[in-house]
Design an enzyme around this catalytic site. Structure first.
Site, mmCIF file in Angstrom:
data_model
loop_
_atom_site.group_PDB
_atom_site.id
_atom_site.type_symbol
_atom_site.label_atom_id
_atom_site.label_comp_id
_atom_site.label_asym_id
_atom_site.label_seq_id
_atom_site.Cartn_x
_atom_site.Cartn_y
_atom_site.Cartn_z
ATOM 1 N N TYR A 143 -6.487 4.013 -16.847
ATOM 2 C CA TYR A 143 -5.970 4.614 -18.076
ATOM 3 C C TYR A 143 -5.517 3.556 -19.079
ATOM 4 C CZ TYR A 143 -6.146 9.367 -16.171
ATOM 5 O OH TYR A 143 -6.555 10.577 -15.665
ATOM 6 N N GLY A 182 -8.763 4.004 -7.735
ATOM 7 C CA GLY A 182 -7.461 3.353 -7.669
ATOM 8 C C GLY A 182 -6.522 3.987 -6.659
ATOM 9 N N VAL A 183 -5.251 4.078 -7.044
ATOM 10 C CA VAL A 183 -4.235 4.627 -6.146
ATOM 11 C C VAL A 183 -4.540 6.086 -5.807
ATOM 12 C CG1 VAL A 183 -2.586 5.355 -7.926
ATOM 13 C CG2 VAL A 183 -1.764 4.685 -5.680
ATOM 14 N N ASP A 184 -5.084 6.830 -6.756
ATOM 15 C CA ASP A 184 -5.442 8.227 -6.528
ATOM 16 C C ASP A 184 -6.442 8.334 -5.378
ATOM 17 O OD1 ASP A 184 -5.658 11.001 -6.925
ATOM 18 O OD2 ASP A 184 -6.999 10.803 -8.640
ATOM 19 N N ASP A 193 0.856 -1.178 0.000
ATOM 20 C CA ASP A 193 0.000 0.000 0.000
ATOM 21 C C ASP A 193 0.899 1.237 0.000
ATOM 22 O OD1 ASP A 193 -1.628 2.166 0.680
ATOM 23 O OD2 ASP A 193 -2.647 1.118 2.313
ATOM 24 N N ILE A 194 0.874 1.996 -1.079
ATOM 25 C CA ILE A 194 1.767 3.154 -1.203
ATOM 26 C C ILE A 194 1.548 4.181 -0.097
ATOM 27 C CG2 ILE A 194 0.322 4.532 -2.763
ATOM 28 C CD1 ILE A 194 2.993 5.104 -4.338
#
Length: 168
Positions: free
Chosen positions: A123, A32-34, A10-11
């Site tokens: 994307y 997502g990650v954003d 997990d970033i």
């Protein structure tokens, strides 16, 4: 050239100076990650992003990290290309995301930076090609960043990033 380490996780839990957000042009958060970064950082991140928007594909800007746990001090937002088959300059835009993120990291004094797999989610950038571009660009970009962690959310991405990082 920074040391490149590939990890699965997990970033938002990385212990680095800055994390890179695979953002959209509005910098207001998304999926997502954003979305994960925005949820972890709190509402201040969207407010700060809105003040800097729009961020065009291939560009990068930094905001404070807000509610992310130290040592993370900054979020570097970059907008990847939307995959249109590969004939519309997508590779150049994706490489620019990594290059510009490292340049912004230098501007803010970040020496340890975590990147997600930019562009491979909604994307649609092919993950194998994206992994090669990520590693090649990071290695080729002059930077004061000492340590880059490529953070994979799943096993398949981890394997692709690890393979790219181990290639000469």
């Amino acid at each position: 050239m920074p040391v490149i380490e590939v990890v699965r996780g997990d970033i938002t839990r990385e212990e680095v100076d800055a994390i890179v957000n695979a953002a959209n042009e509005s910098l207001l958060g998304g999926g997502g990650v954003d979305g994960a970064i925005h949820r972890a950082a709190g509402p201040g991140l969207a407010q700060a992003g809105a003040a800097l928007a729009p961020c065009h594909p291939g560009e990068a800007v930094a905001t404070p990290a807000f509610d992310l746990d130290p040592p993370v001090r900054h979020v570097i937002h970059t907008v990847g290309p939307v995959w249109e088959g590969g004939g519309h300059g997508e590779a150049d835009v994706l490489a620019s995301c990594y290059r510009r993120s490292l340049q912004v990291a230098d501007e803010i004094g970040a020496r340890r930076v975590a990147f997600p797999a930019i562009g491979t989610g909604v994307y649609g950038y092919p993950s194998d090609q994206a992994a090669t571009i990520a590693v090649t660009t990071i290695r080729a970009t002059p930077t004061a960043v000492e340590h880059v962690r490529l953070v994979a959310f799943d096993d398949a991405t981890y394997r692709l990033l690890a393979a790219a990082a181990s290639a000469d």
